[in-house]
Write a protein that holds these residues in place. Structure first.
Motif, short mmCIF file in Angstrom:
data_model
loop_
_atom_site.label_atom_id
_atom_site.label_comp_id
_atom_site.label_asym_id
_atom_site.label_seq_id
_atom_site.Cartn_x
_atom_site.Cartn_y
_atom_site.Cartn_z
N ARG A 45 -36.37 -0.59 -67.09
CA ARG A 45 -35.66 -0.38 -65.77
C ARG A 45 -34.27 0.31 -66.40
O ARG A 45 -33.87 -0.06 -67.35
CB ARG A 45 -35.19 -1.59 -65.19
CG ARG A 45 -34.59 -1.48 -63.78
CD ARG A 45 -34.64 -2.69 -63.19
NE ARG A 45 -35.81 -3.29 -62.87
CZ ARG A 45 -35.93 -4.32 -62.29
NH1 ARG A 45 -34.87 -4.93 -61.38
NH2 ARG A 45 -36.96 -4.79 -61.80
N TYR A 95 -34.91 -0.04 -57.18
CA TYR A 95 -34.13 -1.39 -56.72
C TYR A 95 -32.75 -1.23 -56.59
O TYR A 95 -32.01 -0.56 -57.49
CB TYR A 95 -34.32 -2.13 -58.04
CG TYR A 95 -35.81 -2.53 -58.63
CD1 TYR A 95 -36.52 -1.81 -59.49
CD2 TYR A 95 -36.44 -3.58 -57.96
CE1 TYR A 95 -37.65 -1.91 -59.73
CE2 TYR A 95 -37.75 -3.98 -58.40
CZ TYR A 95 -38.38 -3.04 -59.36
OH TYR A 95 -39.93 -3.46 -59.51
N CYS A 96 -32.20 -1.84 -55.64
CA CYS A 96 -30.77 -1.76 -55.47
C CYS A 96 -30.41 -3.20 -55.77
O CYS A 96 -30.95 -4.07 -56.25
CB CYS A 96 -30.47 -1.83 -54.03
SG CYS A 96 -30.64 -3.32 -52.85
N ALA A 97 -28.98 -3.30 -56.26
CA ALA A 97 -28.73 -4.40 -57.19
C ALA A 97 -26.97 -4.66 -56.55
O ALA A 97 -26.51 -3.70 -56.35
CB ALA A 97 -28.53 -4.15 -58.36
N ILE A 110 -27.51 -3.19 -66.64
CA ILE A 110 -28.31 -4.19 -65.82
C ILE A 110 -27.76 -5.50 -65.74
O ILE A 110 -27.64 -6.36 -64.75
CB ILE A 110 -29.78 -4.53 -66.28
CG1 ILE A 110 -30.40 -2.95 -66.08
CG2 ILE A 110 -30.59 -5.35 -65.77
CD1 ILE A 110 -31.86 -2.79 -66.67
N TYR A 113 -25.29 -6.88 -62.94
CA TYR A 113 -25.68 -7.20 -61.39
C TYR A 113 -26.46 -8.67 -61.50
O TYR A 113 -27.41 -8.81 -62.42
CB TYR A 113 -26.55 -5.92 -61.12
CG TYR A 113 -25.73 -4.75 -61.25
CD1 TYR A 113 -25.56 -3.99 -62.17
CD2 TYR A 113 -25.19 -4.23 -59.86
CE1 TYR A 113 -24.83 -2.59 -62.15
CE2 TYR A 113 -24.14 -3.01 -59.77
CZ TYR A 113 -24.39 -2.32 -60.96
OH TYR A 113 -23.37 -1.36 -61.00
N TYR A 115 -27.74 -9.78 -57.90
CA TYR A 115 -28.51 -9.86 -57.01
C TYR A 115 -29.36 -8.63 -57.11
O TYR A 115 -29.10 -7.38 -57.29
CB TYR A 115 -28.04 -10.16 -55.72
CG TYR A 115 -27.20 -11.16 -55.63
CD1 TYR A 115 -25.94 -11.14 -55.95
CD2 TYR A 115 -27.62 -12.48 -55.46
CE1 TYR A 115 -24.91 -12.22 -55.71
CE2 TYR A 115 -26.69 -13.55 -55.54
CZ TYR A 115 -25.42 -13.42 -55.79
OH TYR A 115 -24.72 -14.66 -55.52
N TRP A 116 -30.74 -8.66 -56.84
CA TRP A 116 -31.81 -7.47 -56.87
C TRP A 116 -32.63 -7.60 -55.62
O TRP A 116 -33.09 -8.50 -55.12
CB TRP A 116 -32.66 -7.64 -57.95
CG TRP A 116 -31.77 -7.43 -59.30
CD1 TRP A 116 -30.96 -8.41 -60.12
CD2 TRP A 116 -31.39 -6.10 -60.21
NE1 TRP A 116 -30.38 -7.88 -61.06
CE2 TRP A 116 -30.74 -6.51 -61.17
CE3 TRP A 116 -31.98 -4.91 -59.77
CZ2 TRP A 116 -30.24 -5.60 -61.98
CZ3 TRP A 116 -31.59 -4.07 -60.65
CH2 TRP A 116 -30.66 -4.24 -61.85
#
Length: 126
Positions: A45, A95-97, A110, A113, A115-116
């Motif tokens: 990712r 993916y938003c985060a 990564i 963050y 919440y995904w």
């Protein structure tokens, strides 16, 4: 329960555009940094873009700079990713985060963050 729902993905030809949306529920994220990441098959990712809590600061990966635009509407608790001039190498699950801390600094890691979203598939054909 906090939930981020990604949408807007699809199949598009190279050179085309898509607009992704990320709607948050369960709490407000108007004071939180939000970001977009992507993961292509067989790859890790990676960071795409992030936006500060007020919308005044943005940060982009070099690979998308000048083609993608991140924005937010805090009244709707929603973040967007406008993707133009799409290339086959942009094909990935996006993916938003959200950063769980308020008033954070825009970052590309990564681990920053908490919440995904569930992800939305973007496929760019050549």
């Amino acid at each position: 329960q906090v939930q981020l729902v990604d949408s807007g993905g699809g199949l598009v030809q190279a050179g085309g555009s898509l607009r992704l949306s990320c709607a948050a529920s369960g709490r407000t994220f108007s004071n939180h940094v939000m970001g977009w990441f992507r993961q292509a098959p067989g790859k890790e990712r990676e960071f795409v873009a992030a936006i500060g809590w007020s919308g005044g600061s943005t940060y982009y990966a070099d690979s998308v700079k000048g083609r993608f635009t991140i924005s937010r509407d805090n009244t709707k608790n929603t973040v967007y990713l406008q993707m133009n001039s799409l290339k086959p190498e942009d094909t990935a699950v996006y993916y938003c985060a959200a950063d769980g801390n308020r008033y954070g600094v825009v970052r590309n890691r990564i681990s920053e963050y908490d919440y995904w979203g569930q992800g939305t598939q973007v496929t760019v054909s050549s």
